[in-house]
Motif scaffolding. Structure first.
Motif, PDB file in Angstrom:
ATOM      1  N   UNK A   3     -48.486  10.165 -11.090  1.00  0.00           N
ATOM      2  CA  UNK A   3     -48.208  11.558 -11.427  1.00  0.00           C
ATOM      3  C   UNK A   3     -47.392  12.265 -10.356  1.00  0.00           C
ATOM      4  N   UNK A   4     -47.745  12.044  -9.086  1.00  0.00           N
ATOM      5  CA  UNK A   4     -47.052  12.726  -7.991  1.00  0.00           C
ATOM      6  C   UNK A   4     -45.587  12.316  -7.915  1.00  0.00           C
ATOM      7  N   UNK A   5     -45.319  11.025  -8.021  1.00  0.00           N
ATOM      8  CA  UNK A   5     -43.936  10.562  -7.928  1.00  0.00           C
ATOM      9  C   UNK A   5     -43.147  10.955  -9.176  1.00  0.00           C
ATOM     10  N   UNK A   6     -43.823  11.030 -10.296  1.00  0.00           N
ATOM     11  CA  UNK A   6     -43.169  11.464 -11.525  1.00  0.00           C
ATOM     12  C   UNK A   6     -42.785  12.947 -11.433  1.00  0.00           C
ATOM     13  N   UNK A   7     -43.697  13.761 -10.937  1.00  0.00           N
ATOM     14  CA  UNK A   7     -43.401  15.186 -10.747  1.00  0.00           C
ATOM     15  C   UNK A   7     -42.253  15.355  -9.756  1.00  0.00           C
ATOM     16  N   UNK A   8     -42.266  14.586  -8.695  1.00  0.00           N
ATOM     17  CA  UNK A   8     -41.192  14.671  -7.701  1.00  0.00           C
ATOM     18  C   UNK A   8     -39.853  14.292  -8.322  1.00  0.00           C
ATOM     19  N   UNK A   9     -39.838  13.272  -9.162  1.00  0.00           N
ATOM     20  CA  UNK A   9     -38.605  12.861  -9.831  1.00  0.00           C
ATOM     21  C   UNK A   9     -38.073  13.987 -10.721  1.00  0.00           C
ATOM     22  N   UNK A  10     -38.967  14.660 -11.422  1.00  0.00           N
ATOM     23  CA  UNK A  10     -38.549  15.766 -12.281  1.00  0.00           C
ATOM     24  C   UNK A  10     -37.973  16.923 -11.468  1.00  0.00           C
ATOM     25  N   UNK A  11     -38.661  17.276 -10.382  1.00  0.00           N
ATOM     26  CA  UNK A  11     -38.227  18.427  -9.589  1.00  0.00           C
ATOM     27  C   UNK A  11     -37.050  18.120  -8.675  1.00  0.00           C
ATOM     28  N   UNK A  12     -36.690  16.849  -8.531  1.00  0.00           N
ATOM     29  CA  UNK A  12     -35.537  16.519  -7.696  1.00  0.00           C
ATOM     30  C   UNK A  12     -34.255  16.361  -8.509  1.00  0.00           C
ATOM     31  N   UNK A  13     -34.339  16.507  -9.822  1.00  0.00           N
ATOM     32  CA  UNK A  13     -33.145  16.421 -10.660  1.00  0.00           C
ATOM     33  C   UNK A  13     -32.243  17.616 -10.387  1.00  0.00           C
ATOM     34  N   UNK A  14     -30.963  17.427 -10.618  1.00  0.00           N
ATOM     35  CA  UNK A  14     -30.011  18.522 -10.470  1.00  0.00           C
ATOM     36  C   UNK A  14     -30.014  19.374 -11.729  1.00  0.00           C
ATOM     37  N   UNK A  15     -29.666  20.634 -11.546  1.00  0.00           N
ATOM     38  CA  UNK A  15     -29.509  21.529 -12.697  1.00  0.00           C
ATOM     39  C   UNK A  15     -28.209  21.181 -13.414  1.00  0.00           C
ATOM     40  N   UNK A  16     -28.139  21.311 -14.682  1.00  0.00           N
ATOM     41  CA  UNK A  16     -29.104  21.949 -15.571  1.00  0.00           C
ATOM     42  C   UNK A  16     -30.197  21.007 -16.065  1.00  0.00           C
ATOM     43  N   UNK A  52     -51.314  10.135 -21.717  1.00  0.00           N
ATOM     44  CA  UNK A  52     -50.317  10.123 -22.784  1.00  0.00           C
ATOM     45  C   UNK A  52     -49.049  10.856 -22.402  1.00  0.00           C
ATOM     46  N   UNK A  53     -49.206  12.017 -21.817  1.00  0.00           N
ATOM     47  CA  UNK A  53     -48.037  12.793 -21.366  1.00  0.00           C
ATOM     48  C   UNK A  53     -47.318  12.031 -20.268  1.00  0.00           C
ATOM     49  N   UNK A  54     -48.080  11.494 -19.320  1.00  0.00           N
ATOM     50  CA  UNK A  54     -47.479  10.745 -18.209  1.00  0.00           C
ATOM     51  C   UNK A  54     -46.677   9.561 -18.738  1.00  0.00           C
ATOM     52  N   UNK A  55     -47.205   8.850 -19.714  1.00  0.00           N
ATOM     53  CA  UNK A  55     -46.504   7.684 -20.273  1.00  0.00           C
ATOM     54  C   UNK A  55     -45.199   8.113 -20.940  1.00  0.00           C
ATOM     55  N   UNK A  56     -45.254   9.164 -21.753  1.00  0.00           N
ATOM     56  CA  UNK A  56     -44.050   9.638 -22.439  1.00  0.00           C
ATOM     57  C   UNK A  56     -42.981  10.099 -21.456  1.00  0.00           C
ATOM     58  N   UNK A  57     -43.398  10.813 -20.423  1.00  0.00           N
ATOM     59  CA  UNK A  57     -42.436  11.303 -19.423  1.00  0.00           C
ATOM     60  C   UNK A  57     -41.850  10.124 -18.643  1.00  0.00           C
TER      61      UNK A  57
END
Length: 69
Positions: A3-16, A52-57
């Motif tokens: 979960x932590x590394x997945x959240x980090x991957x999401x928040x490290x993406x560039x905008x938009x 389930x959410x973690x798997x889909x993401x």
């Protein structure tokens, strides 16, 4: 992916892309009833604790990062 590394991957993406992915995760996690605002790290972390959410993401990010696989 954890979960932590997945959240980090999401928040490290560039905008938009970052806000688009975060809102998509929010929509998926709330059964498409999300209000359209960009969710906080805390909200994302809470949703990613659901397997389930973690798997889909995880699958969504893998497809985004490696589209030819």
């Amino acid at each position: 992916m954890r979960s932590e590394s997945l959240a980090e991957a999401l928040f490290s993406m560039e905008e938009p892309w970052q806000s688009r992915f975060l809102i998509l995760v929010a929509e998926m996690a709330t059964n498409w009833t999300w209000n359209g605002r960009v969710p906080s790290r805390g909200e994302i972390a809470a949703w990613l604790s659901d397997p389930g959410v973690r798997r889909e993401v995880t699958l969504m990010l893998r497809a985004w990062q490696n589209p030819c696989e």
